[in-house]
Scaffold this active site. Structure first.
Site, PDB file in Angstrom:
ATOM      1  N   TYR A  20      15.244  60.836 -47.588  1.00  0.00           N
ATOM      2  CA  TYR A  20      15.808  60.078 -48.712  1.00  0.00           C
ATOM      3  C   TYR A  20      14.679  59.459 -49.536  1.00  0.00           C
ATOM      4  CZ  TYR A  20      17.838  56.182 -51.281  1.00  0.00           C
ATOM      5  OH  TYR A  20      18.162  55.277 -52.268  1.00  0.00           O
ATOM      6  N   PHE A  25      21.886  57.207 -61.978  1.00  0.00           N
ATOM      7  CA  PHE A  25      22.189  56.589 -60.680  1.00  0.00           C
ATOM      8  C   PHE A  25      22.642  57.620 -59.645  1.00  0.00           C
ATOM      9  CE2 PHE A  25      23.032  53.375 -63.918  1.00  0.00           C
ATOM     10  CZ  PHE A  25      22.386  52.263 -63.407  1.00  0.00           C
ATOM     11  N   ALA A  26      23.070  58.806 -60.116  1.00  0.00           N
ATOM     12  CA  ALA A  26      23.696  59.764 -59.203  1.00  0.00           C
ATOM     13  C   ALA A  26      22.708  60.225 -58.138  1.00  0.00           C
ATOM     14  CB  ALA A  26      24.197  60.973 -59.995  1.00  0.00           C
ATOM     15  N   GLY A  34      13.588  53.634 -37.802  1.00  0.00           N
ATOM     16  CA  GLY A  34      13.114  53.630 -39.188  1.00  0.00           C
ATOM     17  C   GLY A  34      13.334  52.319 -39.918  1.00  0.00           C
ATOM     18  N   ASP A  35      13.814  51.286 -39.230  1.00  0.00           N
ATOM     19  CA  ASP A  35      14.002  49.984 -39.878  1.00  0.00           C
ATOM     20  C   ASP A  35      12.718  49.166 -39.796  1.00  0.00           C
ATOM     21  OD1 ASP A  35      16.507  49.783 -40.999  1.00  0.00           O
ATOM     22  OD2 ASP A  35      17.459  48.993 -39.185  1.00  0.00           O
ATOM     23  N   PHE A  64      15.552  46.855 -54.078  1.00  0.00           N
ATOM     24  CA  PHE A  64      15.614  46.394 -52.697  1.00  0.00           C
ATOM     25  C   PHE A  64      17.092  46.466 -52.290  1.00  0.00           C
ATOM     26  CE2 PHE A  64      11.281  45.298 -51.376  1.00  0.00           C
ATOM     27  CZ  PHE A  64      10.645  45.835 -52.483  1.00  0.00           C
ATOM     28  N   ASP A 105      29.891  62.045 -63.462  1.00  0.00           N
ATOM     29  CA  ASP A 105      29.958  61.872 -62.003  1.00  0.00           C
ATOM     30  C   ASP A 105      30.823  62.997 -61.443  1.00  0.00           C
ATOM     31  OD1 ASP A 105      29.695  58.928 -60.174  1.00  0.00           O
ATOM     32  OD2 ASP A 105      30.691  60.686 -59.314  1.00  0.00           O
TER      33      ASP A 105
HETATM   34  N1  UDP Z   1      22.083  46.105 -39.958  1.00  0.00           N
HETATM   35  C1  UDP Z   1      22.607  45.666 -38.750  1.00  0.00           C
HETATM   36  N2  UDP Z   1      23.851  46.108 -38.401  1.00  0.00           N
HETATM   37  C2  UDP Z   1      24.611  46.933 -39.177  1.00  0.00           C
HETATM   38  C3  UDP Z   1      24.066  47.368 -40.413  1.00  0.00           C
HETATM   39  C4  UDP Z   1      22.794  46.934 -40.777  1.00  0.00           C
HETATM   40  O1  UDP Z   1      21.960  44.914 -37.997  1.00  0.00           O
HETATM   41  O2  UDP Z   1      25.719  47.311 -38.776  1.00  0.00           O
HETATM   42  C5  UDP Z   1      20.747  45.641 -40.378  1.00  0.00           C
HETATM   43  C6  UDP Z   1      19.747  46.752 -40.600  1.00  0.00           C
HETATM   44  O3  UDP Z   1      19.085  47.067 -39.398  1.00  0.00           O
HETATM   45  C7  UDP Z   1      18.817  46.139 -41.649  1.00  0.00           C
HETATM   46  C8  UDP Z   1      19.722  45.182 -42.426  1.00  0.00           C
HETATM   47  O4  UDP Z   1      20.874  44.991 -41.610  1.00  0.00           O
HETATM   48  O5  UDP Z   1      17.827  45.366 -41.025  1.00  0.00           O
HETATM   49  C9  UDP Z   1      20.160  45.751 -43.766  1.00  0.00           C
HETATM   50  O6  UDP Z   1      20.650  47.064 -43.543  1.00  0.00           O
HETATM   51  P1  UDP Z   1      21.377  47.908 -44.670  1.00  0.00           P
HETATM   52  O7  UDP Z   1      21.833  49.183 -44.034  1.00  0.00           O
HETATM   53  O8  UDP Z   1      22.417  47.066 -45.338  1.00  0.00           O
HETATM   54  O9  UDP Z   1      20.261  48.176 -45.762  1.00  0.00           O
HETATM   55  P2  UDP Z   1      18.789  48.842 -45.619  1.00  0.00           P
HETATM   56  O10 UDP Z   1      17.835  47.675 -45.496  1.00  0.00           O
HETATM   57  O11 UDP Z   1      18.794  49.743 -44.442  1.00  0.00           O
HETATM   58  O12 UDP Z   1      18.626  49.552 -46.906  1.00  0.00           O
END
Ligand code: UDP
Length: 327
Positions: free
Chosen positions: A140, A72-73, A282-283, A168, A31
């Site tokens: 990413y 993992f890096a 992007g969510d 996940f 690391d």
């Molecule tokens: N989220 C949120 N507020 C925060 C951080 C995350 O509402 O301050 C939501 C985010 O939009 C997603 C979920 O929590 O729907 C999980 O986000 P996280 O960043 O933990 O993981 P991701 O799913 O993006 O990998």
């Protein structure tokens, strides 16, 4: 086995390294400590170096008689990957290529790789099986998908055996509270909510409540970091020359952002003020794993991934380490 754990000072890598040691493997952590924490390595041997250093990687593998690599890096911040894609292609893709080259130099033929649900982008259907088309929506996700392709091609041409494990939402902390999650900056939901409970933040901002889900907030599949670790151990034992496993790792259960916050309120006894903010670009609305292939292939199942256990373990660590590894 003698196992080189790249990124073993990071969140998932440090938990897996500990698990491997407990199972009798001899671990060497590799690391650069740029984003990882020396304290997370505990008393395991640590080689401080970059993924780009093929020579050091190969020498370490030879000297330590490494049998397999757990890789993992990586950089793993979606937003940062959009503003600085160069960093992601350089570190995640070129870095992984150097690692694979070093493996060939040293005659190491086995590797377990941390892939991600981000390789699927915004799938139309949930739960998500491995047959879901992979169309990432950010650098990413592309960087991780590129490495899956590298591995596939290296397996076919040079006979390496690999597993690409598509995580996940990694979450929780070791049951004994010794190691946990500390990202700088922190962007993940559970640690941020717990920082509110610790009084380090005023409130949690919910990124959108107008999604087509039961309560309007996004649904994710949270998997305990030690369940990820146990899947890695099992994958290691299944690697075959020239072949690759590509498997989803999730609990198969989805929780909304509101449900996560409610569980954090219950576990911490803190009111945890929340406010609705704008959607985060992007969510996707819902990402839930179909992990049945991993269960069948590896003979694996989640043991710690119910939401209460995840949040309780995370809370125990955050409470004991309010400044993370810095305190
Ligand atoms: N989220 C949120 N507020 C925060 C951080 C995350 O509402 O301050 C939501 C985010 O939009 C997603 C979920 O929590 O729907 C999980 O986000 P996280 O960043 O933990 O993981 P991701 O799913 O993006 O990998």
């Amino acid at each position: 086995m003698n196992i080189l754990v790249t990124g073993g000072a990071g969140y998932v890598g440090s938990h897996a390294a500990r698990l491997l040691t407990r199972e009798g493997h001899r671990v060497v952590v590799y690391d650069n400590l740029e984003r990882g924490h020396a304290a997370a390595v505990l008393d395991l041997p640590l080689v401080q170096g970059h993924l780009s250093d093929r020579e050091l990687l190969a020498r370490t593998m030879r000297e330590k008689q490494i049998d397999a690599v757990m890789h993992f890096a990586a950089f793993a911040l979606v937003g940062e990957s959009v503003t600085d894609p160069n960093l992601y292609y350089e570190n995640n893709v070129v870095g992984s290529l150097r690692l694979l080259q070093a493996m060939r130099d040293a005659g190491v033929t086995k590797i377990v790789f941390s892939s991600t649900t981000a390789t699927y982008g915004e799938p139309e259907k949930s739960p998500i099986a491995e047959t879901t088309p992979q169309h990432p929506i950010n650098p990413y996700g592309y960087s991780k998908l590129a490495v899956e392709h590298l591995l596939t091609d290296f397996a076919a041409a040079y006979g390496i055996g690999f597993a690409a494990l598509r995580y996940f939402n990694a979450s929780g902390a070791s049951a004994d509270g010794v190691i946990g999650e500390d990202h700088r900056p922190e962007s993940h939901l559970i640690p941020i909510v717990l920082q509110v409970a610790l009084g380090q933040r005023e409130k949690i901002s919910i990124f959108g409540d107008d999604y087509p889900t039961l309560d309007g907030t996004c649904i994710r599949d949270y998997i305990h970091v030690d369940d990820l670790g146990s899947a890695h151990l099992k994958a290691l034992n299944q690697l075959q020359p020239g072949k690759g496993l590509k498997l989803n790792l999730g609990s198969g259960v989805g929780y909304s952002v509101r449900e996560v916050i409610d569980m954090c309120r219950e576990v911490t006894g803190h009111a945890i003020p929340a406010a609705i903010g704008p959607r985060r670009p992007g969510d996707p609305p819902a990402l839930v794993a179909d992990s049945s292939l991993a269960q069948r292939t590896l003979g694996w199942q989640c043991c710690y991934s119910d939401l209460r256990t995840i949040v309780t373990s995370a809370w125990n660590w955050h409470r004991a380490h309010p400044q993370g590894y810095g305190g």
